[in-house]
Design a protein around this motif. Structure first.
Motif, mmCIF file in Angstrom:
data_model
loop_
_atom_site.group_PDB
_atom_site.id
_atom_site.type_symbol
_atom_site.label_atom_id
_atom_site.label_comp_id
_atom_site.label_asym_id
_atom_site.label_seq_id
_atom_site.Cartn_x
_atom_site.Cartn_y
_atom_site.Cartn_z
ATOM 1 N N GLN A 159 -81.564 15.144 -118.543
ATOM 2 C CA GLN A 159 -81.062 16.295 -118.918
ATOM 3 C C GLN A 159 -81.334 15.940 -119.973
ATOM 4 O O GLN A 159 -81.043 16.902 -120.643
ATOM 5 C CB GLN A 159 -79.952 16.360 -118.045
ATOM 6 C CG GLN A 159 -78.572 17.244 -119.111
ATOM 7 C CD GLN A 159 -79.181 18.491 -118.183
ATOM 8 O OE1 GLN A 159 -80.335 19.053 -117.487
ATOM 9 N NE2 GLN A 159 -79.132 20.017 -119.332
ATOM 10 N N SER A 160 -81.407 14.981 -121.376
ATOM 11 C CA SER A 160 -80.437 14.960 -122.332
ATOM 12 C C SER A 160 -82.077 15.101 -122.850
ATOM 13 O O SER A 160 -82.233 15.742 -123.987
ATOM 14 C CB SER A 160 -80.286 14.141 -122.605
ATOM 15 O OG SER A 160 -80.893 13.246 -123.165
ATOM 16 N N ARG A 161 -82.735 15.683 -122.303
ATOM 17 C CA ARG A 161 -84.505 15.661 -122.854
ATOM 18 C C ARG A 161 -85.101 16.967 -122.090
ATOM 19 O O ARG A 161 -86.485 17.262 -122.270
ATOM 20 C CB ARG A 161 -85.057 14.487 -122.967
ATOM 21 C CG ARG A 161 -85.551 13.590 -121.872
ATOM 22 C CD ARG A 161 -86.627 12.685 -122.173
ATOM 23 N NE ARG A 161 -86.550 11.209 -120.852
ATOM 24 C CZ ARG A 161 -87.438 11.669 -120.092
ATOM 25 N NH1 ARG A 161 -88.241 12.617 -120.437
ATOM 26 N NH2 ARG A 161 -87.551 11.075 -119.041
ATOM 27 N N TYR A 166 -74.782 30.817 -125.550
ATOM 28 C CA TYR A 166 -74.724 29.347 -124.565
ATOM 29 C C TYR A 166 -75.636 29.521 -124.090
ATOM 30 O O TYR A 166 -76.659 30.783 -122.680
ATOM 31 C CB TYR A 166 -72.930 29.049 -123.717
ATOM 32 C CG TYR A 166 -72.289 28.826 -124.396
ATOM 33 C CD1 TYR A 166 -71.716 28.662 -125.343
ATOM 34 C CD2 TYR A 166 -71.663 31.100 -124.654
ATOM 35 C CE1 TYR A 166 -70.242 28.633 -126.006
ATOM 36 C CE2 TYR A 166 -70.243 30.915 -125.499
ATOM 37 C CZ TYR A 166 -69.620 29.846 -125.618
ATOM 38 O OH TYR A 166 -68.886 29.881 -127.045
ATOM 39 N N LEU A 167 -76.100 27.655 -123.972
ATOM 40 C CA LEU A 167 -77.390 28.172 -123.129
ATOM 41 C C LEU A 167 -76.755 26.962 -121.610
ATOM 42 O O LEU A 167 -76.047 26.419 -121.594
ATOM 43 C CB LEU A 167 -78.908 27.555 -123.303
ATOM 44 C CG LEU A 167 -79.745 27.041 -122.734
ATOM 45 C CD1 LEU A 167 -80.383 28.320 -122.056
ATOM 46 C CD2 LEU A 167 -80.753 26.116 -123.102
ATOM 47 N N LEU A 168 -77.072 27.923 -120.724
ATOM 48 C CA LEU A 168 -76.769 26.941 -119.166
ATOM 49 C C LEU A 168 -78.416 26.536 -118.842
ATOM 50 O O LEU A 168 -79.203 26.936 -118.226
ATOM 51 C CB LEU A 168 -76.601 27.908 -118.213
ATOM 52 C CG LEU A 168 -75.398 27.233 -116.641
ATOM 53 C CD1 LEU A 168 -74.399 26.706 -117.109
ATOM 54 C CD2 LEU A 168 -74.863 28.175 -116.056
ATOM 55 N N THR A 169 -78.526 25.066 -119.083
ATOM 56 C CA THR A 169 -79.896 24.615 -118.297
ATOM 57 C C THR A 169 -79.790 22.977 -117.230
ATOM 58 O O THR A 169 -78.292 23.356 -117.508
ATOM 59 C CB THR A 169 -80.496 23.804 -119.783
ATOM 60 O OG1 THR A 169 -81.779 23.168 -119.356
ATOM 61 C CG2 THR A 169 -79.598 22.753 -120.399
ATOM 62 N N GLY A 170 -80.300 23.537 -116.870
ATOM 63 C CA GLY A 170 -80.175 22.174 -115.275
ATOM 64 C C GLY A 170 -81.737 21.810 -115.171
ATOM 65 O O GLY A 170 -82.133 21.147 -115.721
ATOM 66 N N LEU A 192 -78.381 19.500 -111.076
ATOM 67 C CA LEU A 192 -76.814 19.315 -112.702
ATOM 68 C C LEU A 192 -77.110 20.069 -112.838
ATOM 69 O O LEU A 192 -78.461 20.859 -113.807
ATOM 70 C CB LEU A 192 -77.083 18.136 -112.796
ATOM 71 C CG LEU A 192 -76.699 17.481 -113.845
ATOM 72 C CD1 LEU A 192 -75.175 17.085 -113.792
ATOM 73 C CD2 LEU A 192 -76.937 15.865 -114.862
ATOM 74 N N TYR A 193 -76.495 21.166 -113.890
ATOM 75 C CA TYR A 193 -76.126 22.439 -114.477
ATOM 76 C C TYR A 193 -75.085 21.438 -115.937
ATOM 77 O O TYR A 193 -73.311 21.035 -115.629
ATOM 78 C CB TYR A 193 -76.008 23.657 -114.137
ATOM 79 C CG TYR A 193 -77.249 24.104 -114.031
ATOM 80 C CD1 TYR A 193 -77.518 24.802 -115.105
ATOM 81 C CD2 TYR A 193 -77.713 24.399 -112.566
ATOM 82 C CE1 TYR A 193 -78.603 25.624 -115.264
ATOM 83 C CE2 TYR A 193 -78.889 25.043 -112.447
ATOM 84 C CZ TYR A 193 -79.081 25.353 -113.240
ATOM 85 O OH TYR A 193 -80.324 26.648 -113.156
ATOM 86 N N SER A 194 -75.302 22.009 -117.223
ATOM 87 C CA SER A 194 -75.306 21.929 -118.287
ATOM 88 C C SER A 194 -74.568 22.760 -119.056
ATOM 89 O O SER A 194 -76.261 23.639 -119.526
ATOM 90 C CB SER A 194 -75.222 20.513 -119.138
ATOM 91 O OG SER A 194 -75.300 19.443 -119.143
ATOM 92 N N LEU A 195 -74.006 23.354 -119.783
ATOM 93 C CA LEU A 195 -73.639 24.445 -120.959
ATOM 94 C C LEU A 195 -73.648 23.738 -121.889
ATOM 95 O O LEU A 195 -72.592 23.574 -122.256
ATOM 96 C CB LEU A 195 -71.548 25.003 -119.832
ATOM 97 C CG LEU A 195 -72.248 26.236 -121.720
ATOM 98 C CD1 LEU A 195 -72.890 27.918 -120.297
ATOM 99 C CD2 LEU A 195 -70.769 26.755 -121.667
ATOM 100 N N VAL A 242 -72.592 19.946 -125.785
ATOM 101 C CA VAL A 242 -72.740 20.524 -124.310
ATOM 102 C C VAL A 242 -71.249 20.464 -124.253
ATOM 103 O O VAL A 242 -70.142 19.617 -124.444
ATOM 104 C CB VAL A 242 -73.150 18.705 -123.449
ATOM 105 C CG1 VAL A 242 -72.809 18.607 -121.991
ATOM 106 C CG2 VAL A 242 -74.702 18.428 -123.999
ATOM 107 N N LEU A 243 -70.929 21.805 -123.347
ATOM 108 C CA LEU A 243 -69.516 21.921 -123.582
ATOM 109 C C LEU A 243 -69.003 21.782 -122.457
ATOM 110 O O LEU A 243 -67.689 21.496 -121.587
ATOM 111 C CB LEU A 243 -69.469 23.465 -123.958
ATOM 112 C CG LEU A 243 -69.927 23.845 -125.150
ATOM 113 C CD1 LEU A 243 -69.543 25.204 -125.259
ATOM 114 C CD2 LEU A 243 -68.664 23.090 -126.196
#
Length: 477
Positions: A77-79, A256-260, A272-275, A283-284
């Protein structure tokens, strides 16, 4: 103009590890309300360019960041996006009255920023360790929100570690991170039922996002792939419906970016999704859901031509004083477009130079082709020149409408500071498809461009660069 698929191999000139990163931007102020807003946009462009340099360098390393237990959804997720947390960026901006433009240059010096990253990593690691310890000692109904907070904390730690390890001679030592990650996943599985529909999964993901306005939704990606699958596009569509009143109207006004990411777990799919806040890259919020097979029955979940995609992305990043960037007006990652949408394709070089575009269709028996960039004849039709006055500016190559045939395609961009007439791959025109095809297959076509680079880089003063952007088109969902 013929529709092209916008999966592009981004031509980036990336520095060697531990070298200072540099980026420049020029922003025309006519579209912004005031000089300050224009300056902020130019500064954000510099940060995005620096972040992308780190991201693409790491992405090209591929499995070298995979741990001994195999691919991890959480570490991926972090990359999988270029919004990385940058500390200590030094920027200088100037306003040009005559052209109504702001130009900014920025640098990131590893020697200066590494202590700050190490301190932040140590803080996040301690907070995660303490949170996991509390989690183990109090099994209660209130744990679910704590789990989500710890998952978000772990995502932040992964991001900071990625940037730190890019610069540092030795990676950050986090011996407990794998155990913490496994525990969070196990605990979340106890709370999360395997959901039977995509709609329910979307509802679960957006439930805690009500306070946020200006969200840009990206389709989730499969591990080690840039392709937006049918499953990924359908999920993104569901999320956009669920966030209808909170969506950004364009990337320019997104906050904001919602990415998964997603991956099969043997009994279904973990999603898995992160805002992410675009300005700070923080990462919020993070949410993990599990889907039953019936939820995605009939949808393709694995990318097409994964071996070719790995070939295209592997090893193309090489140090150079020339950098080229390619994107659409809707971004450059996790791109999925539906029939009838219009897309603008733009390119940017950090100095004057030439480039050509090699396209690759994504089906099993795919082929490669040179894209005509102008109305000239002979080899000149395939190359485009960017002069000094256009350096560090986005240059519009054209606007394209998404139409059949649909699918996954890639564009590989090759740039040089010298004319490319003698460097273009040989083509043969196919009257059935209307393409100028290159090579007997895609692998051979890529080999021609890579072989070309190895020859020219031995010559003094000849600079080359290469770039990647991916794109999937489908009938309207």
């Amino acid at each position: 103009m013929k529709r092209i698929a916008l999966t592009a191999l981004l031509t980036l000139a990336l520095p060697a590890q531990a070298a200072t990163l540099w980026a420049e931007s020029q922003t025309e102020c006519g579209q912004y309300e005031g000089r300050q807003a224009c300056r902020e946009a130019a500064e954000q462009a510099v940060l995005a360019s620096l972040s992308k340099q780190i991201f693409v360098q790491v992405e090209s390393s591929g499995d070298s960041f995979q741990n001994s237990d195999g691919v991890s959804l959480f570490t991926l997720q972090s990359r999988t996006h270029s919004n990385l947390p940058l500390i200590g960026v030094s920027q200088q901006c100037d306003y040009h009255q005559d052209s109504q433009m702001v130009s900014c240059s920025g640098s990131l010096n590893p020697a200066e920023v590494l202590p700050s990253y190490a301190q932040r990593i140590d803080q996040l690691n301690r907070e995660l360790h303490q949170g996991v310890a509390r989690l183990k000692s109090q099994l209660s109904d209130g744990q679910y929100q704590q789990l989500l907070e710890l998952l978000t904390l772990q995502q932040q730690l992964e991001q900071f570690r990625l940037v730190h390890d890019f610069f540092a001679p030795q990676p950050a030592q986090l011996p407990s991170l794998g155990d913490h990650r496994a525990l969070l996943q196990t605990q979340l599985a106890q709370y999360n039922d395997a959901l039977p529909t995509l709609a329910l999964a979307s509802e679960r993901i957006v439930a805690d996002l009500k306070p946020y306005q200006g969200i840009l939704v990206r389709p989730p990606l499969y591990p080690h792939s840039q392709q937006v699958t049918e499953f990924g596009q359908r999920i993104a569509n569901q999320l956009q419906q669920g966030l209808a009143n909170q969506l950004a109207t364009s990337r320019d006004n997104a906050r904001y970016l919602l990415t998964g990411n997603y991956q099969p777990n043997g009994q279904g799919i973990d999603l898995l999704y992160s805002l992410v806040e675009l300005d700070s890259s923080d990462v919020l919020h993070t949410q993990l859901v599990t889907l039953r097979p019936q939820a995605y029955q009939g949808l393709s979940i694995e990318p097409a031509s994964p071996d070719f995609e790995r070939l295209l992305y592997a090893g193309y990043v090489e140090p150079s004083a020339l950098a080229v960037d390619l994107q659409t007006n809707k971004g450059s990652r996790a791109l999925g477009f539906a029939q009838g949408e219009t897309v603008q394709l733009m390119v940017k070089l950090n100095r004057s130079g030439y480039f050509y575009v090699l396209g690759h269709t994504g089906e099993e028996q795919g082929f490669s082709y040179l894209l005509e960039l102008n109305d000239e004849t002979g080899p000149h039709r395939f190359q485009h020149y960017i002069g000094p006055e256009q350096a560090n500016k986005w240059v519009l190559l054209g606007e394209f409408e998404v139409e059949p045939p649909f699918g996954y395609e890639m564009l590989q961009v090759i740039a040089s500071n010298q004319p490319l007439d003698q460097a273009l791959p040989a083509t043969r025109y196919d009257p059935k498809t209307g393409y100028h095809r290159v090579g007997a297959n895609r692998e051979q076509a890529v080999g021609q461009t890579r072989g070309l680079k190895r020859i020219t880089q031995q010559q003094d003063r000849v600079l080359t660069a290469e770039a990647v952007l991916s794109f999937t088109s489908t009938p309207r969902l």
